[in-house]
Design an enzyme around this catalytic site. Structure first.
Site: not given
Ligand code: GLY
Length: 375
Positions: A124, A146, A188, A237, A247, A251, A255, A258, A262, A276
């Site tokens: 947990r 994330k 990135e 960041k 998010e 945030r 993306n 993305h 993706h 990626h």
């Molecule tokens: N890689 C995008 C984020 O961490 O929000």
């Protein structure tokens, strides 16, 4: 080179990102203050182990009498799967851990994401530390909590928000990173300048010449460039995550590229043909081109973004990846994206370089027509 420290401010879950050169040699000293017990399990991949970084970390832990086990996973995006997660959890459980155990993710984004997710559900929840060894993980994925795995329906569809106790960035580990991986991380880092004005796109243009040949990154000039790029990206960041950890708002701008990216990754099957960061490079150009297509941004901005990424040998078009990709298949993947809202597609679009925003309510038929034009 003196160390830089960037703080991620999240109340009782705040943590430091420590950036420097040769930090791995003293990793035990850095991490000891955030350990709950004297025991860690290092999760890494085959490439990192072969490059000697796992051994280097073990020696640093020995110096501090921190007991450690190492679990080596296969390298590559395909490792972010249910099967590997199960295997990883079973391997850790076989070591009879208690809840004071700390996991250390030593590797790129794949290792960081699967280790973070394992930490969030093991017993947990146990602590974890990120030691990113790829540029992509240093500038983005190791910061902000994330975590997750991919499923047959798409990327990162199963996971959690779970913050590490510390991020330790040793720029020296980049010296063993393959050139393609280094450039994937560069894509990135550029992303921050494409959505926020504070990060100067023209600085990326001015320094692009350094990235045109990355076969030797040991020069003082390149090391300085890496330090400043990683530090600025971590600062960006950290600020965004502190404002919007889960998010709900700002945030989401991270993306950019993305939704397209993706879909490209899912269609290519995570088999290493498309990294990626490479998918994100193409996705960012597509996001700019789509913004121009619907009259939001100038053609010159699309051209500048494409030009920068192309000049450092990143792919910038669908044809650069595989000329047989089909628009309708890509669209299907987009509908599996976490960002789909009430059955409508959500994209990060731009009014200009440095001015990104979230656009909801996009019709699939418009995207299909656009993709058919771009293929
Ligand atoms: N890689 C995008 C984020 O961490 O929000």
């Amino acid at each position: 080179m003196t160390n830089e420290i960037v703080k991620v401010d999240l109340d009782d879950r705040s943590y430091d990102i420590i950036i420097g050169s040769d930090l791995l040699s003293s990793a035990g000293e850095y991490i000891r203050p955030v350990l709950s017990s004297n025991r860690v399990v290092i999760i890494t991949d085959e490439n990192i182990a072969v490059a000697g970084h796992a051994r280097h970390l073990e020696m640093a832990l020995d110096k501090e009498d921190i007991s450690h086990d190492v679990i080596v996973l296969p390298a590559g995006e395909a490792t972010k799967s249910f099967a590997h997660l199960e295997d990883l959890l079973n391997k850790i459980l076989a070591l009879q851990p208690d809840r004071k155990l700390t996991l250390i993710a030593l590797g790129g984004g794949v290792i960081g994401d699967i280790t973070g997710f394992a930490a969030s559900i093991l017993l947990r929840g146990v602590s974890f530390i990120q030691i990113p060894t790829s540029l992509l993980a240093m500038v983005d994925s190791s910061v902000g909590g994330k975590t997750g795995i991919n499923t047959k329906y798409g990327k990162n569809l199963v996971g959690s928000f779970y913050q590490p106790k510390m991020v330790l960035i040793d720029l020296l580990t980049l010296q063993t990173l393959p050139a393609r991986q280094l450039l994937a991380g560069y894509a990135e880092a550029v992303k921050y300048a494409l959505v926020w004005k504070e990060f100067k796109f023209n600085e990326f243009e001015d320094n692009a010449f350094l990235w045109q040949d990355v076969s030797d990154i040991s020069s003082k000039e390149f090391q300085q460039q890496l330090l400043s790029m990683v530090k600025q990206s971590c600062q960006a960041k950290a600020r965004i995550v502190a404002q919007d950890e889960k998010e709900g708002g700002v945030r989401a701008l991270l993306n950019l590229g993305h939704t397209f990216g993706h879909a490209l990754e899912a269609e290519m099957g995570y088999d290493g043909r498309l990294l990626h960061g490479e998918a994100i490079a193409v996705g960012m150009v597509l996001a700019f081109a789509y913004s121009q297509h619907i009259g939001l941004c100038k053609e010159e901005d699309v051209r500048r973004v494409e030009q920068l990424l192309m000049s450092v040998n990143l792919p910038t078009s669908i044809a650069d990846i595989d000329e047989h990709l089909q628009a309708d298949k890509l669209l299907q993947h987009m509908y599996q994206d976490k960002k789909v809202d009430n059955g409508k597609l959500v994209f990060i679009l731009v009014n200009a370089i440095g001015n990104g925003f979230v656009k909801k309510d996009i019709n699939g038929s418009d995207i299909l027509a656009f993709l058919n034009k771009m293929i």
